[in-house]
Design a protein around this motif. Structure first.
Motif, short mmCIF file in Angstrom:
data_model
loop_
_atom_site.label_atom_id
_atom_site.label_comp_id
_atom_site.label_asym_id
_atom_site.label_seq_id
_atom_site.Cartn_x
_atom_site.Cartn_y
_atom_site.Cartn_z
N LEU A 457 0.82 -1.22 0.00
CA LEU A 457 0.00 0.00 0.00
C LEU A 457 0.85 1.26 0.00
CD1 LEU A 457 -2.74 -1.08 2.57
CD2 LEU A 457 -3.10 -0.65 0.14
N VAL A 458 2.02 1.21 0.61
CA VAL A 458 2.86 2.40 0.71
C VAL A 458 3.68 2.62 -0.56
CG1 VAL A 458 4.83 3.40 1.93
CG2 VAL A 458 2.98 2.35 3.22
N GLU A 459 4.13 1.54 -1.19
CA GLU A 459 5.04 1.70 -2.32
C GLU A 459 4.32 2.25 -3.55
OE1 GLU A 459 6.63 -2.10 -3.16
OE2 GLU A 459 4.72 -3.00 -3.71
N THR A 460 5.10 2.83 -4.45
CA THR A 460 4.59 3.38 -5.70
C THR A 460 4.48 2.27 -6.73
OG1 THR A 460 5.70 5.46 -5.20
CG2 THR A 460 5.01 5.11 -7.48
N VAL A 506 -2.74 -2.99 10.61
CA VAL A 506 -2.09 -2.57 11.85
C VAL A 506 -2.67 -3.31 13.04
CG1 VAL A 506 -1.92 -0.62 13.44
CG2 VAL A 506 -1.29 -0.32 11.06
N ALA A 507 -3.99 -3.56 13.02
CA ALA A 507 -4.62 -4.28 14.13
C ALA A 507 -4.01 -5.67 14.30
CB ALA A 507 -6.13 -4.39 13.89
N ARG A 508 -3.58 -6.28 13.20
CA ARG A 508 -2.95 -7.59 13.30
C ARG A 508 -1.48 -7.50 13.68
NH1 ARG A 508 -5.71 -11.54 14.31
NH2 ARG A 508 -7.16 -10.92 12.68
N LEU A 509 -0.82 -6.38 13.39
CA LEU A 509 0.60 -6.25 13.65
C LEU A 509 0.90 -5.72 15.06
CD1 LEU A 509 1.60 -4.69 10.21
CD2 LEU A 509 2.13 -7.00 10.99
N ARG A 510 -0.03 -5.02 15.67
CA ARG A 510 0.22 -4.42 16.97
C ARG A 510 0.62 -5.41 18.06
NH1 ARG A 510 -4.51 -0.69 18.86
NH2 ARG A 510 -3.44 -1.07 20.82
N ARG A 537 1.47 11.37 0.16
CA ARG A 537 0.81 10.09 0.44
C ARG A 537 1.73 9.16 1.22
NH1 ARG A 537 1.04 5.20 -1.56
NH2 ARG A 537 2.38 5.79 -3.31
N GLU A 538 2.98 9.06 0.81
CA GLU A 538 3.92 8.21 1.53
C GLU A 538 4.15 8.71 2.94
OE1 GLU A 538 6.71 6.72 -2.23
OE2 GLU A 538 7.18 8.56 -1.14
N TRP A 539 4.26 10.02 3.10
CA TRP A 539 4.45 10.59 4.44
C TRP A 539 3.26 10.27 5.34
CZ3 TRP A 539 1.90 14.26 7.42
CH2 TRP A 539 2.61 14.79 8.50
N ILE A 540 2.05 10.36 4.80
CA ILE A 540 0.84 10.10 5.58
C ILE A 540 0.80 8.66 6.06
CG2 ILE A 540 -1.67 9.90 5.43
CD1 ILE A 540 -1.62 12.35 3.57
N HIS A 541 1.00 7.72 5.14
CA HIS A 541 0.79 6.33 5.51
C HIS A 541 1.97 5.75 6.30
CE1 HIS A 541 -2.15 6.88 2.18
NE2 HIS A 541 -2.91 6.30 3.09
N PHE A 542 3.17 6.23 6.05
CA PHE A 542 4.26 5.82 6.92
C PHE A 542 4.08 6.42 8.31
CE2 PHE A 542 8.50 6.53 8.77
CZ PHE A 542 8.90 5.21 8.90
N GLY A 543 3.60 7.67 8.37
CA GLY A 543 3.32 8.28 9.67
C GLY A 543 2.26 7.53 10.43
N LEU A 544 1.22 7.04 9.74
CA LEU A 544 0.19 6.26 10.40
C LEU A 544 0.77 4.97 10.98
CD1 LEU A 544 -2.80 5.74 11.08
CD2 LEU A 544 -3.02 4.65 8.84
N LEU A 545 1.60 4.29 10.19
CA LEU A 545 2.24 3.06 10.69
C LEU A 545 3.11 3.35 11.90
CD1 LEU A 545 3.32 1.25 7.41
CD2 LEU A 545 1.57 0.52 9.01
N ARG A 546 3.87 4.42 11.84
CA ARG A 546 4.77 4.75 12.95
C ARG A 546 3.98 5.07 14.21
NH1 ARG A 546 8.52 9.55 11.46
NH2 ARG A 546 6.47 10.55 11.51
N LEU A 547 2.88 5.79 14.08
CA LEU A 547 2.09 6.15 15.26
C LEU A 547 1.37 4.94 15.85
CD1 LEU A 547 0.57 9.52 13.99
CD2 LEU A 547 2.17 9.24 15.88
N LEU A 654 -5.76 14.96 7.26
CA LEU A 654 -6.49 15.44 8.43
C LEU A 654 -6.75 14.31 9.41
CD1 LEU A 654 -9.01 17.92 6.79
CD2 LEU A 654 -6.97 18.45 8.11
N ARG A 655 -7.00 13.11 8.90
CA ARG A 655 -7.14 11.96 9.80
C ARG A 655 -5.83 11.70 10.56
NH1 ARG A 655 -9.93 9.50 5.06
NH2 ARG A 655 -12.15 9.37 5.54
N LEU A 656 -4.72 11.74 9.82
CA LEU A 656 -3.43 11.51 10.47
C LEU A 656 -3.12 12.60 11.49
CD1 LEU A 656 -0.80 9.82 10.57
CD2 LEU A 656 0.15 11.44 8.94
N LEU A 657 -3.46 13.84 11.18
CA LEU A 657 -3.24 14.93 12.12
C LEU A 657 -3.97 14.66 13.43
CD1 LEU A 657 -2.17 17.79 12.79
CD2 LEU A 657 -4.28 18.69 11.75
N CYS A 658 -5.19 14.17 13.35
CA CYS A 658 -5.95 13.87 14.56
C CYS A 658 -5.31 12.74 15.35
CB CYS A 658 -7.39 13.51 14.20
SG CYS A 658 -8.36 14.91 13.60
N VAL A 659 -4.76 11.74 14.65
CA VAL A 659 -4.06 10.66 15.36
C VAL A 659 -2.81 11.21 16.05
CG1 VAL A 659 -2.85 8.47 15.07
CG2 VAL A 659 -4.94 8.91 13.78
#
Length: 686
Positions: A457-460, A506-510, A537-547, A654-659
């Motif tokens: 999902l993250v890769e181009t 992420v729910a399975r990886l946590r 897009r990459e910044w958003i989804h990598f940031g979501l994974l990191r958080l 905006l979703r990531l900002l809230c997280v």
């Protein structure tokens, strides 16, 4: 029901409870000092004055016990909500072998996606036959939901969905943080009594030790006296803790009930569950073969079975144990049912679900092309798509998808067999896309598939395969098939499903160990850095994974200082949203100025500077320092800047900002049409 008014009332109640806890601490300190002074006069005579520093020592010791106990317990709970589940004796769900566990996980995933939060970890209290549930955690990213075995075995799918929606609403509204923090604070108040109990136990042990003889008795007497004083006076702290539990729950429970009905759009779900709770005492007596026994509340037995039950009484769907009105942690059950239905409803005796009722429903195939271009709120479209995928991908082995495409749960990376020439060209493409979508969700059912999916999902598209660590060799084998599945889908569908699929994975990886998660994050980071540029897009989804996978422990926030740096971060956020949503600079400037004034920040002029990802990182970190009530205001004003045709990327930002700032998820505007923006339109850093 006026949700805003009830939420404001709940916030005021939370502030009052903080002061109540401080007053309870003062009361315990004063009571212990007074009891120690009285004991001194009884032993050494009324005319004898305590030595210098006597009162200061009493106050210091008691404060150390109360504050230290609260700090230690809060530090344990801050790491993860799993601590509460483990202390209750709950076990993680087993979705592979237990259909009721699988139903619980599916419902949590559906509700979390619909509520725009991360999927909480699910646990089951297997030895508890009563109907109950709770949620715990210090923030929205590390929450858990615990459900009793009785709830799984006696509630229908709709009723269990209503119960879980009630718990999810506590997460969305931030109640889970206050409720979990109160466990630590109340533990500190109870430590005085616990310390007194330990002194009494130590005195009894020394008095009975024959080797010590008279010396043991001489040591045991003052220990016993001190233990009795602390045990008796510590009951003030225990009573105060019960009162605080009672005060935190009542209004918040009414609000969570109402929001659960708003989530599920059905009052019979939660309402039916509460009616079954009211009738469960008769059912448990009958099943125990003692139907003529004196009626008793099952909550007392539950509290006796689980020593930690009373500590989490205010977290439960139904209070921990019946008590006097002043100490009830929840509103009366009859009143809650009356508010849901508008009239009194008779209790329902819950029965064990029959085997057919334990199976997940069969759903028709979803037309993803139509859904991706549908009008209406984009979040509802995403939630409907992912709910259909979640339930269909969790079917037992041997079932079929639309009676044409077999789905094998045991091989998530294998393409469903379709006979060549069996379908016309367009129908074959539709079936392949549907099967590919189901395969993507099936990949989230186990860690290796989830890891391969997040990388895909993250890769181009067209990017070279990443270098996988030896630990993730199985994920490396699944990765090519998942890339092909993504390539089969329309770009609009991929953009619409990317965020919910990431959350499911992420729910399975946590639950994995920290080294495993860090290794996976390093692999994803290598994918992001492979082309020497990072898109939004990459910044958003990598940031979501990191958080989600490597969250920082929740810490008290320091008040933000009103300086130009804070206003600058607001300007950066508004400039980014305006750039991605193709909003004019003048409109973005006016909106940023209005936000700066409403947040009481020092206004600054000029441009926000270059929109680099480093500047965006700094802006998000500074926004996290805003006061808790200011963060939702900032997000609402950013959302107000969005046009109806805003791209998926800016909505995900905006979703990531809230997280990142631990803010309630945003209410995004309805989408008029799906944006055709591609990665070429995103902000990039050379």
């Amino acid at each position: 029901m006026n949700f805003a008014r009830h939420q404001a009332q709940a916030e005021r109640a939370g502030r009052r409870l903080t002061w109540l806890h401080a007053l309870a601490t003062v009361a315990v300190v004063v009571a212990v000092d007074a009891a120690a002074t009285l004991l001194w006069h009884l032993i050494f005579g009324a005319a004898s004055e305590p030595p210098r520093g006597f009162h200061a020592t009493n106050i210091g010791v008691v404060l150390a016990i109360v504050v230290g106990g609260a700090w230690l317990e809060t530090a344990r709970l801050r790491e993860d909500g799993v601590v509460v589940a483990r202390r209750l004796g709950a076990v993680a769900v087993d979705t592979a072998s237990d259909p009721l566990h699988r139903r619980l996980q599916n419902l949590l995933e559906e509700l979390a996606i619909a509520a725009r939060i991360g999927v909480p970890r699910a646990f089951v209290l297997e030895d508890e036959p009563t109907i109950n549930a709770l949620t715990a955690g210090m923030d929205r990213n590390q929450s858990v939901v615990v459900v009793t075995r009785g709830a799984l075995h006696r509630l229908t799918r709709d009723e269990l969905q209503g119960v879980l929606a009630h718990e999810v609403s506590h997460i969305v509204n931030g109640d889970v943080r206050l409720n979990t923090r109160l466990i630590g604070l109340n533990h500190g108040l109870q430590w005085v009594a616990l310390f007194g109990r330990s002194l009494l136990a130590g005195a009894a042990a020394r008095a009975g030790d024959r080797d010590l003889g008279a010396v043991g008795i001489a040591i045991a007497v003052p220990m016993a006296l001190a233990g009795i004083v602390l045990r008796v006076v510590g009951s003030i702290g225990a009573i105060a803790a019960r009162a605080i539990q009672a005060g935190v729950g009542r209004q918040r429970e009414y609000f969570a009930d109402a929001q659960a009905i708003a989530f599920t759009r059905s009052r019979d779900g939660l309402g039916g569950a509460l009616r079954k709770v009211a009738g469960q005492a008769a059912a448990l007596r009958r099943e125990a073969g003692d139907a003529s026994a004196r009626p008793s509340d099952p909550r007392r037995a539950a509290a006796a079975r689980h020593p930690y039950w009373q500590n989490v009484a205010h977290l439960l769907l139904i209070g921990g144990s019946p008590s006097r009105r002043w100490f009830e942690t929840h509103p009366p059950l009859r009143e809650r049912v009356h508010r849901i239905y508008g009239r009194d409803m008779a209790p329902v005796e819950p029965r064990e679900l029959a085997e057919p009722e334990r199976r997940e429903p069969e759903l028709p195939a979803l037309d993803f092309a139509m859904a991706a271009g549908a009008h209406g709120p984009v979040d509802e479209v995403d939630a409907a798509m992912i709910a259909s995928l979640v339930r269909s991908s969790a079917r037992p082995p041997g079932s079929t998808w639309a009676d044409t495409v077999p789905v094998d749960r045991g091989a998530s990376d294998a393409a469903p067999p379709i006979a060549p020439g069996a379908l016309p060209g367009s129908e074959l493409i539709d079936e392949l896309r549907t099967a590919a979508s189901v395969r993507l969700v099936q990949a989230t059912r186990e860690p290796a598939g989830a890891a391969a999916l997040v990388v895909a999902l993250v890769e181009t598209p067209g990017q070279a395969s990443p270098a996988w660590d030896a630990e993730w060799a199985s994920a490396a084998g699944r990765h090519p098939a998942l890339r092909e599945s993504l390539a089969l889908l329309q770009p609009e569908t991929v953009r619409s499903l990317r965020w919910p699929l990431m959350e499911l994975a992420v729910a399975r990886l946590r639950p994995l160990s920290r080294p495993s998660r860090e290794t996976l994050l390093a692999t994803v980071r290598g994918v992001v850095d492979a082309d020497a540029r990072v898109t939004l897009r990459e910044w958003i989804h990598f940031g979501l994974l990191r958080l989600r996978l490597s969250p920082q422990p929740a810490r008290p926030r320091l008040p933000v200082l009103a300086d130009p740096v804070d206003a600058r971060c607001v300007r950066v956020l508004f400039a980014l949203v305006a750039h991605c949503a193709q909003v004019s600079e003048a409109k973005a400037e006016r909106a940023a100025n209005a936000a700066i004034r409403s947040l009481d920040l020092v206004p600054i002029g000029g441009s926000p500077g270059a929109l680099t990802l480093d500047a965006l990182d700094a802006a998000v970190r500074r926004a996290a320092l805003l006061p808790p009530l200011a963060r939702p205001l900032l997000v609402r004003q950013l959302v107000a800047l969005l046009p109806p045709d805003a791209s998926t990327e800016v909505r995900d930002f905006l979703r990531l900002l809230c997280v990142a700032i631990d803010c309630p998820p945003p209410r995004l505007p309805a989408r008029g049409r799906v944006s055709r923006a591609s990665d070429a339109d995103e902000m990039a850093e050379a």
